[in-house]
Design a protein around this motif. Structure first.
Motif, PDB file in Angstrom:
ATOM      1  N   ILE A 179      -2.356  50.729  10.953  1.00  0.00           N
ATOM      2  CA  ILE A 179      -1.234  51.225  10.161  1.00  0.00           C
ATOM      3  C   ILE A 179      -0.644  50.056   9.409  1.00  0.00           C
ATOM      4  CG2 ILE A 179       1.030  52.356  10.178  1.00  0.00           C
ATOM      5  CD1 ILE A 179      -1.126  52.747  13.220  1.00  0.00           C
ATOM      6  N   GLY A 180      -0.671  50.125   8.078  1.00  0.00           N
ATOM      7  CA  GLY A 180      -0.222  48.999   7.270  1.00  0.00           C
ATOM      8  C   GLY A 180       1.173  49.134   6.718  1.00  0.00           C
ATOM      9  N   LYS A 181       1.688  50.382   6.629  1.00  0.00           N
ATOM     10  CA  LYS A 181       2.996  50.561   6.005  1.00  0.00           C
ATOM     11  C   LYS A 181       3.625  51.844   6.533  1.00  0.00           C
ATOM     12  CE  LYS A 181       5.231  50.712   1.438  1.00  0.00           C
ATOM     13  NZ  LYS A 181       4.991  50.720  -0.041  1.00  0.00           N
ATOM     14  N   LEU A 182       4.938  51.779   6.826  1.00  0.00           N
ATOM     15  CA  LEU A 182       5.725  52.943   7.231  1.00  0.00           C
ATOM     16  C   LEU A 182       7.026  52.922   6.448  1.00  0.00           C
ATOM     17  CD1 LEU A 182       6.551  55.364   9.019  1.00  0.00           C
ATOM     18  CD2 LEU A 182       7.244  53.717  10.778  1.00  0.00           C
ATOM     19  N   SER A 183       7.348  54.023   5.778  1.00  0.00           N
ATOM     20  CA  SER A 183       8.567  54.069   4.983  1.00  0.00           C
ATOM     21  C   SER A 183       9.184  55.454   5.063  1.00  0.00           C
ATOM     22  CB  SER A 183       8.282  53.718   3.515  1.00  0.00           C
ATOM     23  OG  SER A 183       7.349  54.630   2.968  1.00  0.00           O
ATOM     24  N   GLY A 184      10.514  55.508   4.890  1.00  0.00           N
ATOM     25  CA  GLY A 184      11.205  56.790   4.895  1.00  0.00           C
ATOM     26  C   GLY A 184      12.700  56.600   4.920  1.00  0.00           C
ATOM     27  N   GLY A 185      13.417  57.645   4.583  1.00  0.00           N
ATOM     28  CA  GLY A 185      14.874  57.610   4.625  1.00  0.00           C
ATOM     29  C   GLY A 185      15.500  57.214   3.314  1.00  0.00           C
ATOM     30  N   ILE A 186      16.720  57.743   3.090  1.00  0.00           N
ATOM     31  CA  ILE A 186      17.478  57.463   1.872  1.00  0.00           C
ATOM     32  C   ILE A 186      18.696  56.615   2.178  1.00  0.00           C
ATOM     33  CG2 ILE A 186      18.795  58.516  -0.020  1.00  0.00           C
ATOM     34  CD1 ILE A 186      17.018  61.025   0.355  1.00  0.00           C
ATOM     35  N   ALA A 187      19.416  56.966   3.228  1.00  0.00           N
ATOM     36  CA  ALA A 187      20.628  56.249   3.621  1.00  0.00           C
ATOM     37  C   ALA A 187      20.815  56.398   5.115  1.00  0.00           C
ATOM     38  CB  ALA A 187      21.844  56.797   2.867  1.00  0.00           C
ATOM     39  N   LEU A 188      21.605  55.496   5.704  1.00  0.00           N
ATOM     40  CA  LEU A 188      21.778  55.506   7.151  1.00  0.00           C
ATOM     41  C   LEU A 188      22.413  56.795   7.646  1.00  0.00           C
ATOM     42  CD1 LEU A 188      21.612  54.051   9.855  1.00  0.00           C
ATOM     43  CD2 LEU A 188      23.800  52.943   9.319  1.00  0.00           C
ATOM     44  N   ASN A 189      23.273  57.410   6.833  1.00  0.00           N
ATOM     45  CA  ASN A 189      23.978  58.603   7.304  1.00  0.00           C
ATOM     46  C   ASN A 189      23.281  59.913   6.940  1.00  0.00           C
ATOM     47  OD1 ASN A 189      24.467  58.512   4.590  1.00  0.00           O
ATOM     48  ND2 ASN A 189      26.690  58.840   4.719  1.00  0.00           N
ATOM     49  N   ILE A 190      22.009  59.828   6.546  1.00  0.00           N
ATOM     50  CA  ILE A 190      21.216  61.011   6.244  1.00  0.00           C
ATOM     51  C   ILE A 190      19.970  61.020   7.132  1.00  0.00           C
ATOM     52  CG2 ILE A 190      19.921  62.282   4.497  1.00  0.00           C
ATOM     53  CD1 ILE A 190      21.629  60.924   2.375  1.00  0.00           C
ATOM     54  N   VAL A 191      19.763  62.121   7.838  1.00  0.00           N
ATOM     55  CA  VAL A 191      18.526  62.263   8.607  1.00  0.00           C
ATOM     56  C   VAL A 191      17.374  62.438   7.614  1.00  0.00           C
ATOM     57  CG1 VAL A 191      17.284  63.665  10.296  1.00  0.00           C
ATOM     58  CG2 VAL A 191      19.754  63.340  10.538  1.00  0.00           C
ATOM     59  N   PRO A 192      16.360  61.588   7.661  1.00  0.00           N
ATOM     60  CA  PRO A 192      15.278  61.671   6.659  1.00  0.00           C
ATOM     61  C   PRO A 192      14.360  62.864   6.893  1.00  0.00           C
ATOM     62  CG  PRO A 192      14.822  59.912   8.220  1.00  0.00           C
ATOM     63  CD  PRO A 192      16.191  60.416   8.547  1.00  0.00           C
ATOM     64  N   ASP A 193      14.022  63.535   5.780  1.00  0.00           N
ATOM     65  CA  ASP A 193      13.095  64.663   5.877  1.00  0.00           C
ATOM     66  C   ASP A 193      11.672  64.296   5.477  1.00  0.00           C
ATOM     67  OD1 ASP A 193      13.658  64.321   3.192  1.00  0.00           O
ATOM     68  OD2 ASP A 193      13.606  66.458   2.721  1.00  0.00           O
ATOM     69  N   ILE A 194      11.465  63.103   4.955  1.00  0.00           N
ATOM     70  CA  ILE A 194      10.126  62.647   4.570  1.00  0.00           C
ATOM     71  C   ILE A 194       9.919  61.218   5.051  1.00  0.00           C
ATOM     72  CG2 ILE A 194       8.584  62.059   2.644  1.00  0.00           C
ATOM     73  CD1 ILE A 194       8.827  65.004   2.950  1.00  0.00           C
ATOM     74  N   ALA A 195       8.766  60.966   5.627  1.00  0.00           N
ATOM     75  CA  ALA A 195       8.331  59.603   5.957  1.00  0.00           C
ATOM     76  C   ALA A 195       6.857  59.489   5.609  1.00  0.00           C
ATOM     77  CB  ALA A 195       8.560  59.299   7.436  1.00  0.00           C
ATOM     78  N   GLU A 196       6.453  58.318   5.185  1.00  0.00           N
ATOM     79  CA  GLU A 196       5.062  58.093   4.798  1.00  0.00           C
ATOM     80  C   GLU A 196       4.466  56.919   5.558  1.00  0.00           C
ATOM     81  OE1 GLU A 196       4.907  59.737   0.177  1.00  0.00           O
ATOM     82  OE2 GLU A 196       4.721  57.576   0.582  1.00  0.00           O
ATOM     83  N   LEU A 197       3.238  57.093   5.972  1.00  0.00           N
ATOM     84  CA  LEU A 197       2.457  56.002   6.551  1.00  0.00           C
ATOM     85  C   LEU A 197       1.236  55.768   5.668  1.00  0.00           C
ATOM     86  CD1 LEU A 197       3.416  57.927   9.181  1.00  0.00           C
ATOM     87  CD2 LEU A 197       2.245  56.123  10.414  1.00  0.00           C
ATOM     88  N   ILE A 198       0.886  54.502   5.503  1.00  0.00           N
ATOM     89  CA  ILE A 198      -0.384  54.128   4.886  1.00  0.00           C
ATOM     90  C   ILE A 198      -1.237  53.513   5.988  1.00  0.00           C
ATOM     91  CG2 ILE A 198      -1.531  52.814   3.091  1.00  0.00           C
ATOM     92  CD1 ILE A 198       0.336  54.959   2.007  1.00  0.00           C
ATOM     93  N   LEU A 199      -2.389  54.083   6.209  1.00  0.00           N
ATOM     94  CA  LEU A 199      -3.252  53.615   7.286  1.00  0.00           C
ATOM     95  C   LEU A 199      -4.693  53.541   6.818  1.00  0.00           C
ATOM     96  CD1 LEU A 199      -4.426  56.425   9.509  1.00  0.00           C
ATOM     97  CD2 LEU A 199      -2.321  56.877   8.263  1.00  0.00           C
ATOM     98  N   GLU A 200      -5.511  52.910   7.624  1.00  0.00           N
ATOM     99  CA  GLU A 200      -6.931  52.806   7.320  1.00  0.00           C
ATOM    100  C   GLU A 200      -7.722  52.901   8.601  1.00  0.00           C
ATOM    101  OE1 GLU A 200      -7.542  48.835   5.704  1.00  0.00           O
ATOM    102  OE2 GLU A 200      -7.926  48.034   7.708  1.00  0.00           O
ATOM    103  N   TYR A 201      -8.979  53.278   8.460  1.00  0.00           N
ATOM    104  CA  TYR A 201      -9.933  53.031   9.532  1.00  0.00           C
ATOM    105  C   TYR A 201     -11.111  52.266   8.955  1.00  0.00           C
ATOM    106  CZ  TYR A 201     -12.345  57.336   7.883  1.00  0.00           C
ATOM    107  OH  TYR A 201     -12.968  58.300   7.134  1.00  0.00           O
ATOM    108  N   ARG A 202     -11.611  51.331   9.733  1.00  0.00           N
ATOM    109  CA  ARG A 202     -12.826  50.574   9.399  1.00  0.00           C
ATOM    110  C   ARG A 202     -13.850  50.897  10.479  1.00  0.00           C
ATOM    111  NH1 ARG A 202     -12.104  46.125   5.635  1.00  0.00           N
ATOM    112  NH2 ARG A 202      -9.936  46.066   4.938  1.00  0.00           N
TER     113      ARG A 202
END
Length: 382
Positions: A234-257
């Motif tokens: 897993i190379g990247k994890l991102s999500g959320g807009i602000a601390l006082n908002i529960v995030p409805d979207i998160a993204e992971l960038i991953l790979e398999y070799r």
């Protein structure tokens, strides 16, 4: 060596970072080869900003194929002490972006072309120059359908990634995936009432680590690699807009070799199953929870038997029997999938210099590559 160094200096002067057009460097290579009587076929991409090149000289059947990519990785954020796009020399080192990965090999290819143009050839010398290798072997895969009828049946293809001139017979395949985790928006004061997409993503990461353990314990193994099994990263994890908002979207960038012995579709199914397990656990609280997977890039691995005829031929031309497998991916698997016997062999050290600031190649490595190129041309000459 004089021509090779002069040509390398010209090649380094082209800023051919993958995000930019490579038409200038391709134009220079075309001009060099046209002057020497090569038959040329330009292979543009759909944007008109990138192009590959196929070139050949001599008869049409058989022959030897040399292949390299024209793009380089960026220098942004790296602490260079010299201009990366102007070759400089210090003792036995030539500095510049791409000297090792892999314009040093391109310069040797063009020196071989110059030599072949002055010989009476009994078989052709064939050359391929690709683009966008550094972003996942994208260009060569776009070129493959056009290349297939042009290439014929060369006895061996040398892909010149830096292996310190060892004949390399294997590397893992790779796939890159974007995972989108869907939860619920809400006020953070009421966070337990909602499904936090980052929580979904975190649980998915845990499941992926379990998948990695399964691959390490139950999957194929090859002790020729430093990491002897297929991997999930897993190379990247991102999500959320602000601390006082529960995030409805998160993204992971991953790979398999994956080892060639591990079916990549089986690994993809394991990742799909992990996503399904996580999403199902959350749907009792919110039916809209989901994890969608987009496998947006992949390339095949390479696995050549050590006793294959192309390995014997490559060892003879290389003048050594140093057989290896490497951790990084190359375009060799694409040529192999086209039915062309392929090995990887080129000057420089990927571990020592690849993608690093103040990248350099030593004159000894260039000289060793030139010796192979001389033998390549001797092999197809009367």
């Amino acid at each position: 060596m004089t021509l090779t160094i002069a040509t390398l200096e010209r090649l380094i002067g082209f800023n051919s970072v993958s995000a930019r057009s490579n038409l200038e460097i391709i134009g220079f290579i075309e001009g060099f080869l046209r002057e020497r009587g090569f038959r040329l076929t330009r292979l543009p991409d759909g944007t008109g900003q990138k192009a590959g090149l196929y070139a050949e000289i001599g008869p049409s059947e058989g022959g030897l194929l040399l292949s390299g990519h024209t793009d380089v990785v960026p220098t942004d954020g790296q602490n260079w002490t010299r201009d990366p796009f102007r070759m400089s020399r210090d003792a036995d080192r030539l500095y510049g972006r791409g000297t090792t990965d892999m314009k040093g090999y391109l310069a040797c290819m063009l020196s071989a072309a110059d030599l072949a143009a002055r010989r009476d050839l009994t078989e052709p010398l064939k050359l391929v120059f690709s683009y966008d290798e550094e972003v996942g072997c994208v260009g060569i895969q776009k070129m493959a359908d056009q290349l297939a009828p042009l290439l014929g049946s060369p006895r061996v293809c040398f892909v010149g990634e830096p292996t310190e001139m060892r004949v390399t017979i294997g590397h893992k395949g790779k796939a890159a995936i974007k995972a989108t985790c869907t939860g619920q928006n809400g006020h953070s004061a009421l966070a337990p009432y909602f499904v936090n997409a980052l929580h979904v993503a975190a649980d998915f990461v845990i499941e992926l680590r379990r998948t990695q353990t399964r691959l390490a314990t139950d999957g194929a193994r090859d002790p020729a690699y430093d990491i002897a099994y297929s991997t999930v990263h897993i190379g990247k994890l991102s999500g959320g807009i602000a601390l006082n908002i529960v995030p409805d979207i998160a993204e992971l960038i991953l790979e398999y070799r994956h080892l060639v012995a591990d079916d990549p579709e089986r690994i993809m199914d394991m990742i799909r199953d992990a996503a399904r397990r996580v999403a199902t656990r959350y749907r009792a609280d919110f039916a809209g929870v989901d994890i969608t997977l987009d496998r947006y890039n992949s390339y095949p691995g390479l696995e050549v038997p050590q006793d294959a005829p192309e390995v014997t031929l490559a060892g003879r031309l290389a003048g050594n029997q140093n057989i290896a497998k490497v951790a990084f991916g190359t375009e060799a698997g694409v040529f192999s999938a086209l039915g062309i016997p392929t090995v990887v062999c080129g000057p420089g050290s990927m571990e020592g210099q690849g993608h690093k600031p103040d990248e350099f190649i030593t004159l000894d490595q260039l000289s060793a590559c030139e010796r192979i190129m001389d033998r390549v041309v001797d092999e197809i000459s009367a």
